[in-house]
Design a protein around this motif. Structure first.
Motif, PDB file in Angstrom:
ATOM      1  N   LEU A  47      12.574  -5.355   1.518  1.00  0.00           N
ATOM      2  CA  LEU A  47      11.021  -5.094   1.144  1.00  0.00           C
ATOM      3  C   LEU A  47      10.709  -4.759  -0.403  1.00  0.00           C
ATOM      4  O   LEU A  47      11.433  -3.958  -0.850  1.00  0.00           O
ATOM      5  CB  LEU A  47      10.356  -4.179   1.921  1.00  0.00           C
ATOM      6  N   SER A  48       9.772  -5.467  -0.994  1.00  0.00           N
ATOM      7  CA  SER A  48       9.362  -4.957  -2.215  1.00  0.00           C
ATOM      8  C   SER A  48       8.727  -3.275  -2.305  1.00  0.00           C
ATOM      9  O   SER A  48       8.563  -3.037  -0.997  1.00  0.00           O
ATOM     10  CB  SER A  48       8.175  -5.845  -2.839  1.00  0.00           C
ATOM     11  N   LEU A  49       8.691  -3.096  -3.408  1.00  0.00           N
ATOM     12  CA  LEU A  49       8.081  -1.646  -3.550  1.00  0.00           C
ATOM     13  C   LEU A  49       6.861  -1.436  -3.018  1.00  0.00           C
ATOM     14  O   LEU A  49       6.407  -0.519  -2.115  1.00  0.00           O
ATOM     15  CB  LEU A  49       8.237  -0.911  -4.882  1.00  0.00           C
ATOM     16  N   PRO A  50       5.744  -2.116  -3.206  1.00  0.00           N
ATOM     17  CA  PRO A  50       4.338  -2.275  -2.435  1.00  0.00           C
ATOM     18  C   PRO A  50       4.543  -2.409  -1.085  1.00  0.00           C
ATOM     19  O   PRO A  50       3.672  -1.803  -0.330  1.00  0.00           O
ATOM     20  CB  PRO A  50       3.679  -3.250  -3.136  1.00  0.00           C
ATOM     21  N   LYS A  51       5.431  -3.367  -0.551  1.00  0.00           N
ATOM     22  CA  LYS A  51       5.576  -3.283   0.965  1.00  0.00           C
ATOM     23  C   LYS A  51       6.253  -2.266   1.638  1.00  0.00           C
ATOM     24  O   LYS A  51       5.609  -1.724   2.623  1.00  0.00           O
ATOM     25  CB  LYS A  51       6.248  -4.636   1.165  1.00  0.00           C
ATOM     26  N   ARG A  52       6.929  -1.532   0.879  1.00  0.00           N
ATOM     27  CA  ARG A  52       7.491  -0.004   1.277  1.00  0.00           C
ATOM     28  C   ARG A  52       6.514   0.854   1.437  1.00  0.00           C
ATOM     29  O   ARG A  52       6.554   1.869   2.144  1.00  0.00           O
ATOM     30  CB  ARG A  52       8.737   0.023   0.740  1.00  0.00           C
ATOM     31  N   LEU A  53       5.761   0.950   0.246  1.00  0.00           N
ATOM     32  CA  LEU A  53       4.773   2.042   0.210  1.00  0.00           C
ATOM     33  C   LEU A  53       3.617   1.741   1.379  1.00  0.00           C
ATOM     34  O   LEU A  53       3.105   2.831   1.915  1.00  0.00           O
ATOM     35  CB  LEU A  53       4.042   1.786  -1.227  1.00  0.00           C
ATOM     36  N   TRP A  66       0.275   4.109  -2.757  1.00  0.00           N
ATOM     37  CA  TRP A  66       0.181   2.572  -2.603  1.00  0.00           C
ATOM     38  C   TRP A  66      -0.885   1.755  -3.209  1.00  0.00           C
ATOM     39  O   TRP A  66      -0.841   0.719  -3.672  1.00  0.00           O
ATOM     40  CB  TRP A  66       0.036   2.329  -1.008  1.00  0.00           C
ATOM     41  N   GLU A  67      -2.115   2.259  -3.150  1.00  0.00           N
ATOM     42  CA  GLU A  67      -3.409   1.782  -3.895  1.00  0.00           C
ATOM     43  C   GLU A  67      -3.129   1.502  -5.437  1.00  0.00           C
ATOM     44  O   GLU A  67      -3.416   0.535  -6.096  1.00  0.00           O
ATOM     45  CB  GLU A  67      -4.603   2.525  -3.668  1.00  0.00           C
ATOM     46  N   ALA A  68      -2.363   2.852  -5.962  1.00  0.00           N
ATOM     47  CA  ALA A  68      -2.204   2.344  -7.491  1.00  0.00           C
ATOM     48  C   ALA A  68      -1.211   1.311  -7.945  1.00  0.00           C
ATOM     49  O   ALA A  68      -1.249   0.924  -8.851  1.00  0.00           O
ATOM     50  CB  ALA A  68      -1.617   3.883  -7.642  1.00  0.00           C
ATOM     51  N   HIS A  69      -0.483   0.890  -6.716  1.00  0.00           N
ATOM     52  CA  HIS A  69       0.486  -0.445  -6.917  1.00  0.00           C
ATOM     53  C   HIS A  69      -0.145  -1.557  -6.504  1.00  0.00           C
ATOM     54  O   HIS A  69       0.471  -2.511  -6.694  1.00  0.00           O
ATOM     55  CB  HIS A  69       1.806   0.081  -6.341  1.00  0.00           C
ATOM     56  N   GLY A  70      -1.428  -1.513  -6.182  1.00  0.00           N
ATOM     57  CA  GLY A  70      -2.129  -2.697  -5.687  1.00  0.00           C
ATOM     58  C   GLY A  70      -1.974  -2.749  -4.368  1.00  0.00           C
ATOM     59  O   GLY A  70      -1.107  -3.750  -3.630  1.00  0.00           O
ATOM     60  N   SER A  71      -2.689  -2.129  -3.319  1.00  0.00           N
ATOM     61  CA  SER A  71      -2.632  -2.340  -2.160  1.00  0.00           C
ATOM     62  C   SER A  71      -2.897  -3.887  -1.711  1.00  0.00           C
ATOM     63  O   SER A  71      -3.943  -4.474  -2.243  1.00  0.00           O
ATOM     64  CB  SER A  71      -3.398  -1.231  -1.214  1.00  0.00           C
TER      65      SER A  71
END
Length: 263
Positions: free
Chosen positions: A113-119, A172-177
């Motif tokens: 999974l990409s980092l945003p998906k793991r977050l 997570w939101e900071a990375h673009g939820s």
């Protein structure tokens, strides 16, 4: 050691002696608590690794400070539960089945999974932990412990989970939820895997407590289910668990000002 000897010697702070029914004088309740303790280090290792990676890729100093505090608390939880799990594993013989399933799935998430998906996954799991912690604190006065160390461990863990409930979500939101579908998929996967783990681990632990006898295990589970059916149906926080999918959801809304003063 026989079951009666374990119950007789199961007192207070002896870390090497674990009673069969150390929580609420009930073997099933104790089995649930043990299943939670076993899975905690596995989950928190995933949280720590994911948050550290997410933190390195984001430059917000205030958020970074919150993330570092989160990592310290989760590391402390992991160490405390591992210490608690040593005597548990000693009398059970090994870790419960189902734990390997969780480890494999989280390892697959880390690799694929990409980092945003793991977050997103970490945020959903932290939401689940916060909701359960809130439920635990609301029932805490009704719980009795034969192990002082266990009472202190679960009380500390529940309160710290609620206190840092927003950290992973904000990262997570900071990375673009992502949108509604991603939220639904993530929280439903979390609930399904969580239910599967509990459904596998708790009966296995209880079976070991019952000296691997099927009938006493079945009777204990049936009695627990009958006794707690009404409370389970009326107090299971389904709406709070599923609130994660709302577009306006934020973990801070889980606890109001009055409840926060008790945490």
């Amino acid at each position: 050691m026989t079951e009666s000897e374990m119950n007789t010697r199961s007192h207070h702070d002896d870390a090497n002696v674990v009673p069969v029914a150390w929580c609420n004088d009930d073997a099933v309740t104790s089995s649930v608590m043990e299943a939670v303790s076993f899975v905690t280090p596995v989950l928190e290792n995933f949280f720590i690794r994911t948050v550290l990676e997410g933190m390195r890729e984001h430059g917000d100093q205030a958020l970074e400070a919150r993330c570092l505090s989160f990592v310290r608390e989760e590391s402390n939880h992991t160490q405390a539960h591992r210490k608690f799990n040593i005597p548990l594993q000693g009398y059970l013989g090994r870790q419960p089945p189902g734990l390997a399933m969780v480890e494999v799935l989280l390892d697959a998430a880390k690799r694929h999974l990409s980092l945003p998906k793991r977050l997103a996954l970490a945020a959903a799991l932290e939401h689940f932990a916060a909701v359960i912690s809130k439920l635990y604190i609301s029932h805490e006065a009704k719980l009795t412990f034969k192990l002082t160390s266990a009472r202190e461990l679960f009380a500390m863990h529940a309160r710290e989970e609620l206190a840092h409930r927003s950290v992973v979500f904000d990262l997570w939101e900071a990375h673009g939820s992502r949108g509604f579908i991603d939220r639904v998929t993530t929280i439903m996967a979390t609930l399904v895997v969580g239910a599967a783990y509990v459904g596998i681990a708790v009966p296995w632990i209880l079976h070991r407590k019952m000296k691997r006898r099927f009938v006493p295990t079945l009777l204990a589970l049936s009695g627990f289910t009958a006794k707690n059916m009404k409370d389970t149906l009326t107090h299971t926080p389904v709406r709070e668990l599923l609130s994660f999918v709302r577009r306006d959801f934020h973990p801070e809304s889980l606890v109001d000002d009055g409840q926060a003063s008790k945490v």
